[in-house]
Design a protein around this motif. Structure first.
Motif, short mmCIF file in Angstrom:
data_model
loop_
_atom_site.label_atom_id
_atom_site.label_comp_id
_atom_site.label_asym_id
_atom_site.label_seq_id
_atom_site.Cartn_x
_atom_site.Cartn_y
_atom_site.Cartn_z
N CYS A 265 0.59 -1.05 0.25
CA CYS A 265 0.08 -0.34 0.31
C CYS A 265 0.90 1.19 -0.20
O CYS A 265 2.11 0.86 0.86
CB CYS A 265 -0.71 -0.31 1.66
N ASN B 178 0.84 3.61 1.62
CA ASN B 178 1.39 4.08 3.34
C ASN B 178 2.31 3.28 3.66
O ASN B 178 2.99 3.13 4.63
CB ASN B 178 -0.12 3.87 4.06
N HIS C 292 0.18 -4.16 6.11
CA HIS C 292 -1.84 -4.58 5.83
C HIS C 292 -2.42 -5.25 5.02
O HIS C 292 -3.91 -5.03 5.16
CB HIS C 292 -2.08 -2.90 7.18
N CYS D 63 -6.95 -3.59 1.73
CA CYS D 63 -6.77 -2.19 2.07
C CYS D 63 -7.59 -1.78 0.81
O CYS D 63 -8.36 -0.37 0.89
CB CYS D 63 -5.07 -1.70 2.83
N ARG E 274 -1.23 -2.92 -8.44
CA ARG E 274 -0.65 -3.31 -7.03
C ARG E 274 0.25 -4.60 -7.01
O ARG E 274 0.18 -5.23 -7.83
CB ARG E 274 -2.33 -3.65 -6.00
ZN LIG Z 1 -3.73 0.76 3.53
#
Ligand SMILES: [Zn+2]
Ligand SMILES: NC(=O)c1ccc[n+]([C@@H]2O[C@H](COP(=O)([O-])OP(=O)(O)OC[C@H]3O[C@@H](n4cnc5c(N)ncnc54)[C@H](OP(=O)(O)O)[C@@H]3O)[C@@H](O)[C@H]2O)c1
Ligand SMILES: [Zn+2]
Length: 339
Positions: free
Chosen positions: A38, A40, A61, A155, A334
């Motif tokens: 991600c 993040n 995550h 996520c 992704r």
């Molecule tokens: Zn995320």
């Protein structure tokens, strides 16, 4: 076990041997098969966010895998279950927020509880062969869904589906998605799967063809393009900058809803005096991980084949490369690491 350890702020991930975690009371131990990267994770690694106070530092995550052990008191999960793990594992249950929102397990809990359990932030992250997480924060994966396709939903998909739901789109609404990355490429597909005319707003000309393949009826490059195309009733912002959100606001139709699902670490949303939200009955909302029932809806949509994450797969030995590519915005759409 092997895990992708962040040696320090701005330092490349290293695959290292670290002690195996053990499931405590209320936890399950998951053998991770796939975990997405991600944005993040990028910010946690490059020092934009403080590195998690966990030792060793392991972020991530978006892990999908198989339950290999259960801790004391766990009844709803069993060894062999195929599960998805999530970012928010628990609130403290005692602070003002938790008292007002008993049992809530959403992004809001993570941001408001004084002592939340957050995967890859306050607790071990998911870029590892094993992770122990609270059983209550896991979801059972549909049988038809591979681990590699489940991971980005945990996520990115969860967030973009929460954003679409938060906008409460009505029949015949037109939905625009700003920023076609991990979140955005799923948001386009979710909107289309629900039958909405969908517009992709991307700064990257090389994404035009892919955005159309994902289901976008129209592809524009900015707010002016959205205005010229007739605007949208719903604008889902999933790109990295609130400047692009402010720019896209020009294309919000009267009565429209703009949902900010993104995080901009360098600035906030500035709304110019020409944007008469009051006169147009427009709303700006925030959305994130808004409840595991929404994650389940998103996973079911993907399992049905109507939405398909586009992933680039990396074996765990190349985990540092996966992060580097995600940081550069090179991945379509992704990066998913296999453990
Ligand atoms: Zn995320
Ligand atoms: N609310 C939540 O709970 C939640 C959860 C996860 C992530 N997020 C946030 O959602 C955002 C997207 O995450 P992601 O993992 O999907 O990231 P990502 O895969 O890196 O995609 C971000 C997209 O933003 C656009 N972008 C890149 N640089 C930009 C810039 N300088 N200015 C404007 N747009 C830019 C690009 O789209 P184009 O090339 O199409 O313009 C890029 O594909 C991040 O801000 C992340 O922190 C929020
Ligand atoms: Zn709390």
């Amino acid at each position: 076990m092997k895990a992708a350890v962040v040696p320090g702020p701005g330092v490349r991930w290293e695959l290292r041997d670290v002690p195996d975690p053990e499931p405590g009371p209320g936890q399950v131990l998951v053998k991770v098969h796939a975990c997405g990267v991600c944005h993040n994770d990028v910010w946690l690694t490059n020092g934009v966010y403080n590195l998690p106070g966990i030792d060793p530092v392991i972020v991530g995550h978006e892990a999908a895998g198989e339950v290999v052990a259960v801790g004391a008191g766990v009844t709803a999960r069993q060894v062999g279950d195929r599960v998805g793990t999530t970012w928010i594992q628990a609130g403290c249950g005692r602070c003002d927020f938790c008292r007002k929102n008993p049992g809530l397990l959403t992004g809001r809990t993570g941001m408001n509880c004084t002592k939340p359990v957050m995967t890859g932030m306050t607790a071990q992250g998911a870029h590892a062969e094993l992770i122990a997480v609270t059983a209550q924060s896991t979801v059972l994966l549909p049988d038809a869904l591979s681990y590699e396709h489940a991971a980005p939903v945990l996520c990115a998909g969860y967030t973009s589906w929460s954003a679409l739901r938060a906008a409460e789109p009505q029949p015949l609404d037109r939905v625009a998605v700003v920023g076609i990355g991990g979140l955005g490429h799923l948001a386009v597909q979710f909107a289309k799967a629900c039958g909405f005319e969908t517009v992709a707003v991307t700064r990257s000309p090389d994404k035009t063809a892919a955005a159309r393949e994902l289901g976008a009826d129209l592809v524009v490059s900015d707010g002016a393009g959205l205005v010229a195309a007739g605007g949208a009733d719903v604008i889902l912002v999933t790109g990295l900058s609130q400047e692009t959100a402010a720019d896209a606001l020009a294309g919000l139709r009267p009565g429209g809803r703009m949902v900010l699902a993104n995080i901009d670490v360098s600035g906030g949303l500035k709304i110019g005096p020409e944007r008469l939200l009051w006169a147009n009955g427009q709303r700006i909302l925030g959305a994130g991980h808004d409840g595991l029932h929404l994650l389940t809806e998103a996973l079911n949509l993907v399992a049905s084949g109507r939405v398909t994450p586009r992933t680039e797969l990396f074996p765990m030995q190349r985990v540092a490369e996966a992060l580097d590519r995600a940081a550069k915005g090179d991945v379509r759409f992704r990066a998913v690491v296999q453990y």
